[in-house]
Scaffold this motif. Structure first.
Motif, PDB file in Angstrom:
ATOM      1  N   SER A  53       0.752  -1.453   0.113  1.00 35.28           N
ATOM      2  CA  SER A  53      -0.003  -0.155  -0.098  1.00 35.28           C
ATOM      3  C   SER A  53       0.867   1.334  -0.013  1.00 35.28           C
ATOM      4  CB  SER A  53      -0.954  -0.004   1.304  1.00 35.28           C
ATOM      5  OG  SER A  53      -0.168  -0.110   2.338  1.00 35.28           O
ATOM      6  N   SER A  57       1.052   4.239  -3.128  1.00 35.59           N
ATOM      7  CA  SER A  57       1.005   5.596  -2.733  1.00 35.59           C
ATOM      8  C   SER A  57       2.326   6.541  -3.150  1.00 35.59           C
ATOM      9  CB  SER A  57       0.531   5.877  -1.497  1.00 35.59           C
ATOM     10  OG  SER A  57       1.352   5.891  -0.377  1.00 35.59           O
ATOM     11  N   LYS A  60       2.429   6.656  -7.099  1.00 35.34           N
ATOM     12  CA  LYS A  60       1.437   7.771  -7.338  1.00 35.34           C
ATOM     13  C   LYS A  60       1.972   9.221  -7.182  1.00 35.34           C
ATOM     14  CE  LYS A  60      -2.764   5.414  -6.504  1.00 35.34           C
ATOM     15  NZ  LYS A  60      -3.813   5.233  -5.505  1.00 35.34           N
TER      16      LYS A  60
END
Length: 83
Positions: A53, A57, A60
């Motif tokens: 996770s 992120s 991104k």
């Protein structure tokens, strides 16, 4: 009657990946990741020893900064490459 003893199956070692970014990991992310030819959350998670996770992120953010570019975005799998 002695029957066959069943094995417990193959067991994998538990990964102890970091769940928070520290300064060193952040620096490695900024410097190393843009040089990879194939960039996926799995590759980043494996090489930097961070959770998936967190890798998603972070990628991104790198994409927003324009350091990497997106090749394929499909349901759960996103593939990036260097610019």
């Amino acid at each position: 009657m002695a029957g066959k003893k069943w094995s417990k199956g193959k067991t994998r070692d538990k990964l102890n990946n970091a769940c928070l970014m520290n300064g060193e990991t952040m620096e490695r992310l900024q410097n190393e990741v843009p040089t990879y030819k194939l960039i996926t959350p799995a590759v980043v998670s494996d090489r930097l020893k961070i959770k998936g996770s967190l890798a998603r992120s972070a990628l991104k953010k790198l994409l927003e900064q324009g350091v990497i570019k997106e090749v394929v975005k499909h349901n759960g799998q996103v593939i990036y490459t260097r610019k």
